[in-house]
Design an enzyme around this catalytic site. Structure first.
Site, PDB file in Angstrom:
ATOM      1  N   ASN A 146       0.866  -1.187   0.000  1.00 23.83           N
ATOM      2  CA  ASN A 146       0.000   0.000   0.000  1.00 23.83           C
ATOM      3  C   ASN A 146       0.899   1.231   0.000  1.00 23.83           C
ATOM      4  O   ASN A 146       1.484   1.574   1.020  1.00 23.83           O
ATOM      5  CB  ASN A 146      -0.876  -0.037   1.264  1.00 23.83           C
ATOM      6  CG  ASN A 146      -1.670   1.243   1.465  1.00 23.83           C
ATOM      7  OD1 ASN A 146      -1.811   2.050   0.540  1.00 23.83           O
ATOM      8  ND2 ASN A 146      -2.188   1.435   2.668  1.00 23.83           N
ATOM      9  N   TRP A 147       0.993   1.876  -1.181  1.00 20.62           N
ATOM     10  CA  TRP A 147       1.898   3.029  -1.292  1.00 20.62           C
ATOM     11  C   TRP A 147       1.351   4.258  -0.573  1.00 20.62           C
ATOM     12  O   TRP A 147       2.053   5.241  -0.421  1.00 20.62           O
ATOM     13  CB  TRP A 147       2.123   3.388  -2.753  1.00 20.62           C
ATOM     14  CG  TRP A 147       2.865   2.369  -3.557  1.00 20.62           C
ATOM     15  CD1 TRP A 147       3.311   1.144  -3.157  1.00 20.62           C
ATOM     16  CD2 TRP A 147       3.261   2.510  -4.936  1.00 20.62           C
ATOM     17  NE1 TRP A 147       3.956   0.515  -4.185  1.00 20.62           N
ATOM     18  CE2 TRP A 147       3.942   1.320  -5.289  1.00 20.62           C
ATOM     19  CE3 TRP A 147       3.106   3.505  -5.895  1.00 20.62           C
ATOM     20  CZ2 TRP A 147       4.453   1.113  -6.571  1.00 20.62           C
ATOM     21  CZ3 TRP A 147       3.617   3.303  -7.175  1.00 20.62           C
ATOM     22  CH2 TRP A 147       4.286   2.119  -7.502  1.00 20.62           C
ATOM     23  N   GLY A 158       2.855  -1.134   4.289  1.00 17.55           N
ATOM     24  CA  GLY A 158       2.868   0.296   3.969  1.00 17.55           C
ATOM     25  C   GLY A 158       4.282   0.755   3.666  1.00 17.55           C
ATOM     26  O   GLY A 158       4.793   0.565   2.564  1.00 17.55           O
ATOM     27  N   GLY A 159       4.940   1.331   4.662  1.00 17.83           N
ATOM     28  CA  GLY A 159       6.260   1.941   4.467  1.00 17.83           C
ATOM     29  C   GLY A 159       7.255   1.060   3.720  1.00 17.83           C
ATOM     30  O   GLY A 159       7.961   1.531   2.814  1.00 17.83           O
ATOM     31  N   GLU A 190      -5.020  -5.010  10.924  1.00 21.41           N
ATOM     32  CA  GLU A 190      -4.009  -3.971  11.074  1.00 21.41           C
ATOM     33  C   GLU A 190      -4.242  -3.212  12.381  1.00 21.41           C
ATOM     34  O   GLU A 190      -5.035  -2.251  12.417  1.00 21.41           O
ATOM     35  CB  GLU A 190      -4.099  -2.982   9.914  1.00 21.41           C
ATOM     36  CG  GLU A 190      -3.888  -3.607   8.555  1.00 21.41           C
ATOM     37  CD  GLU A 190      -3.351  -2.593   7.546  1.00 21.41           C
ATOM     38  OE1 GLU A 190      -2.286  -2.842   6.999  1.00 21.41           O
ATOM     39  OE2 GLU A 190      -3.990  -1.538   7.367  1.00 21.41           O
TER      40      GLU A 190
END
Ligand code: PEP
Length: 255
Positions: A9-10, A236-237, A169
């Site tokens: 997930n950018w 994510g990151g 999450e």
């Protein structure tokens, strides 16, 4: 058959040229995926057509979007419909991310409508759930997550439910560098599977992919993915650097 998935997930990162380079880097190091081990890349909307073209000749690596409208079409300025997403070659859509819930006030009723819109196309949904630190500290995380699933998903029949991937999450682990322990992740994933088995049936629950998300990285992915109910991750990151994302994909391949 239960699939393992690593999805990136950018969020709101990467210009078009940065995104192109990132995907090139990922494709250059991609291991041989198969029907039971998939990768999903979820860039911002403006990247979708470009990324779709880059992924076109590759198998088992899919395009995902980070959101979709709760409406089918019409006068909703700034919105992007599920049908539009599908027309770009998008296969997955993330719905219910905690950042959408918190910053854009997306509540369970709205999320249920988004899920319906996405499933009205051929796409699959990565549905996010998870508790805040306050809820975890009061040991109410199971009730909280159970309610999130019930409110947004449990009106779906068996066939539609089979097109849902769940991403657990915990909010306190997203972007914080603080990962849930493997034991905490396993406990919640087993609980989610139990709730789905009770609401639907044990076979459907056993086949469902349940991802972990929250500061997953190459150094902790193997331990998380070794848990019997953790079927991969929503990242994510660490999805913004090809090397890190590939490290996590390789951990899934070895799991
Ligand atoms: C996410 O936003 O879905 C996520 C898991 O972020 P991070 O990996 O950066 O914690």
């Amino acid at each position: 058959m239960r699939k393992k998935i690593v999805a990136g997930n950018w969020k709101m990162n990467q210009t078009l040229s940065e995104g192109k380079n990132l995907v090139e880097g990922i494709l250059a190091g991609l291991p041989a995926l198969n029907e039971s081990k998939e990768v999903v890349i979820c860039p911002p909307f403006v990247h979708l057509s470009q990324t779709a073209a880059q992924l076109d000749e590759y198998e088992h690596i899919y395009l995902g979007a980070q959101n979709c409208s709760s409406e089918a079409s019409g006068a909703y300025t700034g919105e992007v419909s599920a049908q539009m997403l599908q027309s770009t070659g998008t296969h997955y859509v993330i719905i219910g991310h905690s950042e959408r819930r918190e910053y854009f006030n997306e509540d369970d009723a709205l999320l249920a409508r988004k899920v319906e819109q996405a499933l009205a196309t051929d796409m699959k949904v990565i549905f996010c759930c998870g508790e805040s630190l306050e809820i975890r500290d009061s040991n109410a995380q199971n009730e909280w997550v159970g309610k999130q699933l019930k409110s947004a998903l449990f009106h779906l029949g068996d066939l539609l439910m089979q097109r849902i991937v769940i991403a657990y999450e915990p909010i306190w682990a997203i972007g914080t560098g603080r990962t849930a322990s493997a034991a905490q992740a396993q406990e919640m994933h087993a609980y989610i599977r139990h709730v789905i088995a009770s609401q639907y049936n044990p076979v459907l629950a056993d086949n469902m992919t349940i991802l972990y998300g929250g500061s997953a990285k190459p150094s902790n992915a193997a331990e998380l993915f070794a848990c019997p109910d953790v079927d991969g991750g929503l990242i994510g990151g660490a999805s913004l650097k090809a090397e890190d994302f590939l490290g996590i994909i390789n951990a899934m391949m070895a799991s």
